[in-house]
Motif scaffolding. Structure first.
Motif, PDB file in Angstrom:
ATOM      1  N   SER A 115     -76.282  60.850  66.583  1.00 41.94           N
ATOM      2  CA  SER A 115     -76.338  62.045  65.801  1.00 41.94           C
ATOM      3  C   SER A 115     -76.568  61.550  64.474  1.00 41.94           C
ATOM      4  CB  SER A 115     -74.965  62.784  65.904  1.00 41.94           C
ATOM      5  OG  SER A 115     -74.841  63.850  65.263  1.00 41.94           O
ATOM      6  N   THR A 118     -80.077  60.766  63.867  1.00 43.38           N
ATOM      7  CA  THR A 118     -80.879  61.904  63.572  1.00 43.38           C
ATOM      8  C   THR A 118     -80.891  62.579  62.449  1.00 43.38           C
ATOM      9  OG1 THR A 118     -80.521  62.230  66.383  1.00 43.38           O
ATOM     10  CG2 THR A 118     -81.426  64.182  65.247  1.00 43.38           C
ATOM     11  N   THR A 231     -82.281  63.343  72.002  1.00 44.32           N
ATOM     12  CA  THR A 231     -81.617  64.517  73.007  1.00 44.32           C
ATOM     13  C   THR A 231     -81.571  64.057  74.239  1.00 44.32           C
ATOM     14  OG1 THR A 231     -83.641  65.698  73.218  1.00 44.32           O
ATOM     15  CG2 THR A 231     -82.359  66.502  71.382  1.00 44.32           C
ATOM     16  N   LYS A 234     -78.921  61.318  74.427  1.00 41.63           N
ATOM     17  CA  LYS A 234     -77.658  61.692  74.325  1.00 41.63           C
ATOM     18  C   LYS A 234     -76.989  62.581  75.893  1.00 41.63           C
ATOM     19  CE  LYS A 234     -74.787  64.941  71.715  1.00 41.63           C
ATOM     20  NZ  LYS A 234     -74.117  65.581  72.721  1.00 41.63           N
ATOM     21  N   GLU A 235     -78.103  63.184  76.403  1.00 39.08           N
ATOM     22  CA  GLU A 235     -77.926  63.654  77.793  1.00 39.08           C
ATOM     23  C   GLU A 235     -77.697  62.935  78.675  1.00 39.08           C
ATOM     24  OE1 GLU A 235     -81.316  66.170  78.741  1.00 39.08           O
ATOM     25  OE2 GLU A 235     -80.917  67.638  77.135  1.00 39.08           O
TER      26      GLU A 235
ATOM     27  N   GLN B  83     -84.785  72.341  74.024  1.00 42.54           N
ATOM     28  CA  GLN B  83     -84.625  71.118  73.191  1.00 42.54           C
ATOM     29  C   GLN B  83     -84.388  71.505  71.548  1.00 42.54           C
ATOM     30  OE1 GLN B  83     -87.334  70.789  70.649  1.00 42.54           O
ATOM     31  NE2 GLN B  83     -87.783  68.547  70.769  1.00 42.54           N
ATOM     32  N   ALA B  86     -80.551  71.698  71.502  1.00 42.65           N
ATOM     33  CA  ALA B  86     -80.059  70.382  71.601  1.00 42.65           C
ATOM     34  C   ALA B  86     -80.185  69.585  70.472  1.00 42.65           C
ATOM     35  CB  ALA B  86     -80.682  69.631  72.839  1.00 42.65           C
ATOM     36  N   LEU B  87     -81.429  69.876  69.637  1.00 46.97           N
ATOM     37  CA  LEU B  87     -81.476  68.933  68.224  1.00 46.97           C
ATOM     38  C   LEU B  87     -80.893  69.552  67.342  1.00 46.97           C
ATOM     39  CD1 LEU B  87     -85.355  68.017  68.309  1.00 46.97           C
ATOM     40  CD2 LEU B  87     -83.226  66.575  68.103  1.00 46.97           C
ATOM     41  N   GLU B  89     -77.716  70.786  67.749  1.00 46.41           N
ATOM     42  CA  GLU B  89     -76.520  70.223  67.888  1.00 46.41           C
ATOM     43  C   GLU B  89     -76.440  68.749  67.570  1.00 46.41           C
ATOM     44  OE1 GLU B  89     -75.853  70.834  72.036  1.00 46.41           O
ATOM     45  OE2 GLU B  89     -75.576  72.839  71.770  1.00 46.41           O
ATOM     46  N   LEU B  90     -77.262  67.990  67.851  1.00 44.03           N
ATOM     47  CA  LEU B  90     -77.534  66.421  67.561  1.00 44.03           C
ATOM     48  C   LEU B  90     -77.492  66.335  66.110  1.00 44.03           C
ATOM     49  CD1 LEU B  90     -77.653  63.926  68.996  1.00 44.03           C
ATOM     50  CD2 LEU B  90     -79.852  63.878  69.008  1.00 44.03           C
TER      51      LEU B  90
END
Lengths: 378, 101
Positions: A115, A118, A231, A234-235, B83, B86-87, B89-90
């Motif tokens: 995270s 990113t 992502t 992470k998944e 997606q 998800a990004l 959140e990331l």
């Protein structure tokens, strides 16, 4: 094995009865034989009581050992299942440098790291875009400069034409236009200088624009990063952690079930064993009862002997056992160790003559029936 | 990427669809410039049809946030999916933006 019975015993020589004997003597001899048999039976009772006591003690000791071993086995099985359970419970943790780590916590740390990376990438992209927007603004300003240069060039062209026209007019005026011709030449030179200057500025602008274009491409590469893999990673981590923890929980649950089942089964089995071993108590009580009966019988013999001795003629009351009776008893015992114990008791209860006769008998029997001397093994 | 803007209840609604990436930065900047010079007191990005976003796209949302903060108005990201969600959140966007699920 010798299968003699009491019926086959020959009467003692000292008490041989004849057809001519007196009926009172016959009665006396018969009583003596009964007394000898009673003595032999008393010794036999002592032997049986001793053997029964030994048997009872052996049974009690063996039963106690079996129960104790079973309890240990049960404890061991329970401990084993508890150790397995503990192992499974702690399989999600491990220690390094005195620091305890948990798989879930580590995976959380990895997720946080992904995270953070990113976020850094996104912020870098944002900064790159801000610079790109600055470049766009510069490009727009350069376009304005180029437009201004274009205007300068237009004006310069007009100035050049004006100088050319002035020169033509000066030549047409002859000597009166000589001064004007000089001015026209100067204007033309000025126009050429402006032209050169304009071209130089335009060239520099082109260089800067190209450099900006190169930098723009670099910024584009920096700003444009596909984060889809992040992502997905992470998944994957979330999935793996979830699967790992779930798997360990299932194993732990199964271990708990198995542990409970083992403990229950062990407990049931132990209860059953203890219950089964109660036969030993019953057997012990039965043996004790038999022993008491035999002791009672022995006392009765003793009492009857005292009574009977007085009615027998020619006796001092110290009757000895007829060795033939005892030989018959020993002959019917096939266990070597038991025969030895029996012989010892006979030795304790008999006189020297009987003891000697029995020693000879045992010695002969040992040679004739060597199998009887073997240790009885299970 | 396609981009449509409408003004609703004094808020600028920007509907994005397709893929938002670096090549869209000029168009996106124009929207931001228009918003900054407008009287709108809110900017809402409608993301139902936005299938994908890269780091540049996320950077553009951060620039929009700075622009909104400078203007003193609110910004929200509405209905991110797949997606894109998800990004968000990331990247901890929920700590920066008001995200309407």
């Amino acid at each position: 094995m010798n299968n003699n019975t009491f019926q086959s015993i020959d009467p003692d020589q000292d008490f041989d009865a004849t057809d001519q004997a007196d009926p009172a003597d016959q009665k006396n001899d018969c009583l003596k034989k009964w007394m000898q048999l009673a003595k032999a039976q008393q010794i036999t009772i002592a032997i049986l009581n001793s053997e029964l006591g030994l048997l009872s003690n052996n049974m009690e000791s063996s039963t106690s050992n079996i129960t104790s071993n079973f309890e240990e086995l049960t404890e061991f099985a329970t401990e084993q299942s508890e150790h397995l359970l503990e192992f499974l419970k702690t399989s999600n943790n491990f220690t390094k440098d005195n620091q305890e780590y948990n798989i879930e916590a580590i995976m959380d740390m990895i997720n946080v790291a992904i995270s953070r990376i990113t976020q850094l990438v996104v912020r870098s992209s944002k900064d790159c875009l801000a610079v790109v927007y600055g470049f766009d603004s510069l490009v727009q300003k350069f376009s304005k400069i180029e437009a201004l240069l274009f205007d300068i060039n237009s004006i310069n062209k007009q100035t050049n034409i004006l100088a050319l026209n002035a020169k033509i007019e000066a030549q047409r005026a002859g000597s009166h236009g000589a001064g004007f011709d000089v001015v026209a030449n100067e204007v033309k030179q000025l126009s050429a200088l402006v032209q050169n200057l304009s071209e130089s500025i335009s060239s520099q602008v082109t260089v800067v624009r190209n450099e900006l274009k190169d930098s723009f491409e670099v910024l584009k590469r920096v700003a444009h990063i596909d984060l889809t893999e992040n992502t997905k990673m992470k998944e994957k981590i979330d999935f793996l952690v979830s699967a790992l923890v779930n798997n360990n929980e299932k194993l732990a649950d199964r271990a708990v079930e198995a542990s409970q089942m083992i403990a229950q089964t062990a407990s049931d089995n132990l209860s059953q064993v203890v219950q089964d071993m109660q036969f030993q108590d019953h057997a012990k009580q039965q043996i004790e009862n038999i022993t008491h009966i035999l002791e009672t019988l022995d006392r009765e013999y003793e009492s009857l002997k005292a009574e009977t001795v007085n009615s027998i003629q020619h006796t001092d009351g110290n009757l000895i056992a007829n060795t033939e009776y005892l030989k018959t008893v020993l002959s019917n015992c096939s266990l070597g160790a038991m025969r030895n114990r029996m012989a010892k008791i006979i030795e304790e209860n008999a006189d020297a003559e009987t003891e000697k006769a029995m020693a000879e008998f045992l010695n002969n029997d040992e040679q004739e029936n060597p199998d009887n001397q073997q240790v009885d093994l299970f | 990427m396609s981009l449509n803007t409408t003004v609703k209840d004094n808020a600028l609604e920007v509907k994005l669809s397709g893929r938002l990436g670096f090549e869209d930065h000029v168009e996106f900047k124009q929207v931001l410039d228009d918003f900054v010079s407008s009287q709108c007191h809110e900017i809402r990005f409608l993301l139902d049809d936005l299938a994908e976003v890269d780091s540049s796209g996320l950077g553009m949302f951060l620039l929009a946030k700075e622009a909104a903060d400078d203007k003193g108005v609110s910004i929200s990201l509405v209905h991110p999916k797949g997606q894109v969600k998800a990004l968000f959140e990331l990247s901890d966007f929920e700590d920066i933006f008001r995200i309407v699920a």
